[in-house]
Scaffold this active site. Structure first.
Site, PDB file in Angstrom:
ATOM      1  N   ASP A  13      75.028  29.844  78.548  1.00 25.13           N
ATOM      2  CA  ASP A  13      74.721  28.901  79.621  1.00 25.13           C
ATOM      3  C   ASP A  13      73.368  28.239  79.380  1.00 25.13           C
ATOM      4  O   ASP A  13      72.467  28.853  78.821  1.00 25.13           O
ATOM      5  CB  ASP A  13      74.689  29.681  80.944  1.00 25.13           C
ATOM      6  CG  ASP A  13      75.069  28.777  82.111  1.00 25.13           C
ATOM      7  OD1 ASP A  13      75.245  27.559  81.872  1.00 25.13           O
ATOM      8  OD2 ASP A  13      75.194  29.290  83.228  1.00 25.13           O
ATOM      9  N   ARG A  17      70.815  21.960  80.624  1.00 22.37           N
ATOM     10  CA  ARG A  17      69.443  21.960  81.132  1.00 22.37           C
ATOM     11  C   ARG A  17      68.437  21.858  79.980  1.00 22.37           C
ATOM     12  O   ARG A  17      67.423  21.186  80.078  1.00 22.37           O
ATOM     13  CB  ARG A  17      69.191  23.244  81.933  1.00 22.37           C
ATOM     14  CG  ARG A  17      69.276  23.010  83.430  1.00 22.37           C
ATOM     15  CD  ARG A  17      69.411  24.309  84.163  1.00 22.37           C
ATOM     16  NE  ARG A  17      70.694  24.937  83.894  1.00 22.37           N
ATOM     17  CZ  ARG A  17      70.922  26.237  84.018  1.00 22.37           C
ATOM     18  NH1 ARG A  17      69.946  27.052  84.365  1.00 22.37           N
ATOM     19  NH2 ARG A  17      72.109  26.729  83.766  1.00 22.37           N
ATOM     20  N   TRP A  18      68.752  22.528  78.900  1.00 19.66           N
ATOM     21  CA  TRP A  18      67.875  22.466  77.726  1.00 19.66           C
ATOM     22  C   TRP A  18      67.691  21.018  77.288  1.00 19.66           C
ATOM     23  O   TRP A  18      66.578  20.563  77.001  1.00 19.66           O
ATOM     24  CB  TRP A  18      68.499  23.302  76.600  1.00 19.66           C
ATOM     25  CG  TRP A  18      67.683  23.418  75.357  1.00 19.66           C
ATOM     26  CD1 TRP A  18      66.775  24.391  75.070  1.00 19.66           C
ATOM     27  CD2 TRP A  18      67.714  22.548  74.210  1.00 19.66           C
ATOM     28  NE1 TRP A  18      66.236  24.189  73.818  1.00 19.66           N
ATOM     29  CE2 TRP A  18      66.793  23.061  73.273  1.00 19.66           C
ATOM     30  CE3 TRP A  18      68.431  21.386  73.896  1.00 19.66           C
ATOM     31  CZ2 TRP A  18      66.569  22.459  72.037  1.00 19.66           C
ATOM     32  CZ3 TRP A  18      68.208  20.792  72.659  1.00 19.66           C
ATOM     33  CH2 TRP A  18      67.274  21.329  71.756  1.00 19.66           C
ATOM     34  N   SER A  58      85.249  26.906  79.307  1.00 19.56           N
ATOM     35  CA  SER A  58      86.143  27.483  80.302  1.00 19.56           C
ATOM     36  C   SER A  58      87.208  26.469  80.685  1.00 19.56           C
ATOM     37  O   SER A  58      87.086  25.272  80.387  1.00 19.56           O
ATOM     38  CB  SER A  58      85.359  27.896  81.541  1.00 19.56           C
ATOM     39  OG  SER A  58      85.068  26.751  82.303  1.00 19.56           O
ATOM     40  N   ASN A  61      85.822  23.605  82.422  1.00 20.01           N
ATOM     41  CA  ASN A  61      84.992  22.642  81.703  1.00 20.01           C
ATOM     42  C   ASN A  61      85.709  21.333  81.395  1.00 20.01           C
ATOM     43  O   ASN A  61      85.077  20.338  81.064  1.00 20.01           O
ATOM     44  CB  ASN A  61      84.468  23.240  80.388  1.00 20.01           C
ATOM     45  CG  ASN A  61      83.407  24.297  80.630  1.00 20.01           C
ATOM     46  OD1 ASN A  61      83.209  25.182  79.833  1.00 20.01           O
ATOM     47  ND2 ASN A  61      82.730  24.219  81.774  1.00 20.01           N
ATOM     48  N   SER A 186      81.790  33.375  86.764  1.00 18.35           N
ATOM     49  CA  SER A 186      82.459  32.162  86.284  1.00 18.35           C
ATOM     50  C   SER A 186      83.787  32.435  85.585  1.00 18.35           C
ATOM     51  O   SER A 186      84.069  31.848  84.533  1.00 18.35           O
ATOM     52  CB  SER A 186      81.546  31.382  85.332  1.00 18.35           C
ATOM     53  OG  SER A 186      80.362  31.025  85.961  1.00 18.35           O
TER      54      SER A 186
END
Lengths: 239, 498
Positions: A13, A17-18, A58, A61, A186
């Site tokens: 995960d 954000r990275w 997933s 996704n 999740s």
């Protein structure tokens, strides 16, 4: 070293954000994840972990933007082809969990099949990539398979139910590492994580390296030790 | 070599002096022919024989008009191999069935060549020539690869080939009785019976230069194209140099410097390989299995060893595919709808001559009938359905009324391809493929037809169906494929890929 977990799973995960922190497109985050994946595989392999599972994509996704999904598919394929030989040479058996959606490009499906075929006799470590995976879906599939085999209701036990899950030889997960500080399941390998220990390192997946992996294993060992304190008589305890 | 009885048989025939029909007991799993047929080297002999056959005016014309070997050589090769193995089967029932199937198939092949001379695939003299060229090519192949046959072995092989012809024809009267009489016949055919046909050139220059990739390399056109630019001319030169001198002169085939040495080198190399490598590696079916992997193929002999070998082989193939560069790496998503042009070239134009006519559709029916090993009744139904479809197509698409459909005519009205006659074809195909008659195609029946397991992209439409096709689904799938709207891996494997 019995204290090494037999089956470690990683929920990878924090790629988005990275990338956002660096003002890069999300796809750059996925691209940067490759290095972390390889590092973790190496670390697990070297550390004697027998089973490693990675949660790559997933069933949920698919709701992401089309471009991102396409890019992700392309990336998986490139990574897979790039490292196929190295994985095989290290004696790693590769498997994929899920991979049932017709939206997966046929070229990728073929490469996945090829990789599984190539490495299926390897024994050092089993790498399970959960790709297009949903924990609930696997359970539903197992139930369907039981019904199809006309197993009477009273004969259904946990053990033979597990036998109808995909890759039934997979042992229960001992340790789940979910990066980026998110603390959710999740829909990941729901059946197998029943007794798993969870650790939630703050580091984002693209920055996750072997050193972080070792920290997680240490954390796991300490938890086990405390867990042991309850059952083991206090006299054998050192402190 | 446990062929004492067979040798005795041939001697007995020779001694009696009368043209008794050769004994079909000469054939079977202990025959020399069976050994050759299982030896991958025999491929060289078969290709060489095909060139000699093609020089026969009738055979050349029939090949040009009807054969799929230019567009689909690998499929054709596999069918030939299967057919030969069936004829050499120990069970005479299997043999007879295959022979009558071949005869029915050949009976459908007749017409006129470019100069208006009639040809007929049942012509006994032409069929004798086919067997003669196979025999002579087998000898030549052996000689060039360094293991000349001795007199009695040649006699026996000749007797076996005559028995082969007798099985097809009912007698072997068009082949000389003894080997001694064979050579004058062969030389005479070379000198007088052959022509410099178009088909020779097609085989030597077009086939070798354009041979499509075998199924193993289908995803790698670039790799195949590079290999072919080298291997194509080499293969042509090897075959050409092994042909009889007088034939080369007559057909105006050039003599490349070094071609003789090259040809000898290749033959010798293949001979050495056959002697040194493990026997299972140089077997024809191993080679075919590598080039054209067919899942779930259960051949009875040495199943365990073969399974292990298959496993290694499929792993090697997987590794190869993963390591070779892939043109689709650029990230194109999913199979695009096939263009009308590609569909025409890959599926409809089975004979590869650039237009659609009856032999193309007959080739499709032939392929299906061969795969399913249909009996006469079902086969006739299938051909009839295809013939009706051909009439429908001709009515709808043949704008200039010349009895064939060009690419342009097809492109202009491609949509009308899915008429009632095509639906009829789909239904007949369903009927004949549904061998147990339970009104659904199960996994085993599916595998027989498509030589592959159920696939996600097909069965995926309804995962709850438990891997079965109902009539409706089957017909829909077939129509979607045949009208060029949707590519399908399964039908591609049946009709498009070589």
């Amino acid at each position: 070293m019995s204290s090494v977990p037999c089956h470690v799973a990683c929920v990878m995960d924090g790629n988005g954000r990275w990338a956002a922190q660096r003002s890069l497109p999300r796809s750059a985050g996925h691209q940067a994840a490759e290095a972390a994946v390889i590092d973790v595989i190496e670390a697990a392999h070297a550390g004697g972990v027998q089973w490693l599972s990675l949660y790559a994509f997933s069933t949920e996704n698919w709701r992401r933007p089309c471009d991102e999904v396409d890019h992700l598919m392309w990336l998986v394929r490139r990574t897979l082809r790039k490292h196929a030989l190295a994985l095989h040479a290290r004696g790693i058996r590769c498997r994929f969990l899920g991979v049932g959606d017709p939206r997966i490009p046929p070229t990728l499906t073929r490469d996945i099949t090829d990789l599984m075929e190539l490495t299926r006799d390897n024994k050092r470590m089993t790498l399970t990539v959960a790709f297009d995976h949903g924990g609930r879906r696997d359970i539903v599939e197992a139930a369907r398979s039981l019904i199809r085999d006309r197993v009477p209701a009273e004969d259904v036990t946990e053990a033979n139910f597990a036998g109808h899950l995909p890759h039934p030889d997979t042992p229960d997960v001992d340790l789940v590492i979910r990066t980026s500080g998110e603390q959710r399941i999740s829909n990941f390998m729901l059946w197998q994580v029943a007794y798993a220990e969870w650790v939630f390192p703050e580091v984002l997946w693209p920055d996750f390296r072997a050193a972080h992996f070792w920290e997680c294993l240490t954390a796991y060992r300490q938890r086990r030790r405390r867990f042991g304190d309850v059952t083991v008589p206090a006299t054998t305890d050192e402190g | 070599m446990s062929d004492t009885t067979a040798t005795a048989g041939s001697h007995a025939t020779a001694a009696s002096g009368e043209p008794a029909t050769p004994d079909s007991a000469l054939l079977g799993p202990h025959s020399l022919l069976h050994g050759y047929c299982n030896d991958a080297r025999w491929g060289l002999a078969v290709v060489r024989a095909t060139v000699l056959e093609a020089a026969h005016p009738q055979i050349g014309a029939a090949l040009l008009d009807n054969s799929t070997f230019v567009a689909h050589p690998w499929r054709r090769l596999r069918n030939t191999l299967t057919s030969t193995q069936r004829i050499l089967d120990a069970d005479t029932g299997v043999r007879d069935r295959e022979v009558s199937r071949l005869n029915r198939m050949h009976a459908r092949i007749s017409g006129d060549d470019a100069q208006g001379r009639p040809y007929n695939a049942m012509d006994p003299e032409a069929r004798a020539w086919v067997v003669a060229t196979l025999f002579e090519s087998t000898l030549t192949m052996s000689r060039l690869s360094g293991e000349s046959l001795d007199g009695p072995t040649m006699e026996q092989l000749y007797a076996e080939f005559r028995a082969f012809l007798a099985l097809l024809e009912g007698d072997a009267d068009h082949l000389p009785l003894t080997l001694r009489q064979f050579w004058p016949y062969f030389d005479d055919m070379l000198a007088r019976g052959l022509e410099n046909t178009e088909a020779i050139r097609v085989i030597l220059f077009r086939l070798f230069a354009q041979v499509p990739p075998p199924p193993l390399l289908r995803g790698r056109p670039a790799v195949w194209a590079v290999g072919r630019t080298v291997a194509g001319p080499v293969a042509a030169a090897v075959i050409m140099a092994s042909l009889p001198e007088s034939f080369r002169r007559q057909a105006g085939l050039g003599d490349l410097p070094g071609a003789q040495a090259l040809s000898r080198g290749v033959h010798l190399g293949s001979g050495v390989a056959t002697r040194l490598l493990p026997q299972s590696w140089t077997r024809t079916d191993t080679l075919m299995g590598i080039l054209d992997p067919a899942p779930g193929q259960g051949s009875g002999a040495a199943a365990g060893a073969l399974a292990a070998l298959n496993r290694r082989r499929s792993q090697a193939a997987a590794l190869f595919r993963l390591l070779t560069p892939d043109p689709e790496d650029a990230g194109s998503g999913g199979p695009a709808a096939r263009s009308a042009d590609r569909f025409f070239a890959e599926v409809l134009d089975q004979t590869g001559d650039g237009h659609l006519d009856w032999p193309d559709l007959a080739a499709m029916a032939r392929e299906i009938a061969t795969r399913l090993d249909l009996g006469e009744r079902d086969e006739t139904r299938l051909y009839d359905a295809y013939a009706d479809w051909w009439r429908e197509l001709l009515g709808a698409l043949d704008a200039d009324g010349d009895g064939r459909i060009t690419r342009q005519e097809y492109a202009a009205t491609a949509a009308s391809l899915a008429g009632p006659a095509l639906i009829k074809v789909a239904e007949v195909l369903f009927d004949v493929a549904d061998s147990d008659g339970d009104q659904s195609i199960d996994a085993a029946e599916y595998r027989t037809l498509f030589r592959r397991a159920f696939e996600r992209d097909l069965a995926g439409a309804d995962p709850d169906a438990g891997g079965r096709y109902s009539r409706g689904e089957f017909v829909r799938e077939f129509l979607a494929f045949m009208s060029g709207q949707r590519p399908s891996n399964a039908y591609d494997a049946l009709l498009a890929q070589s």
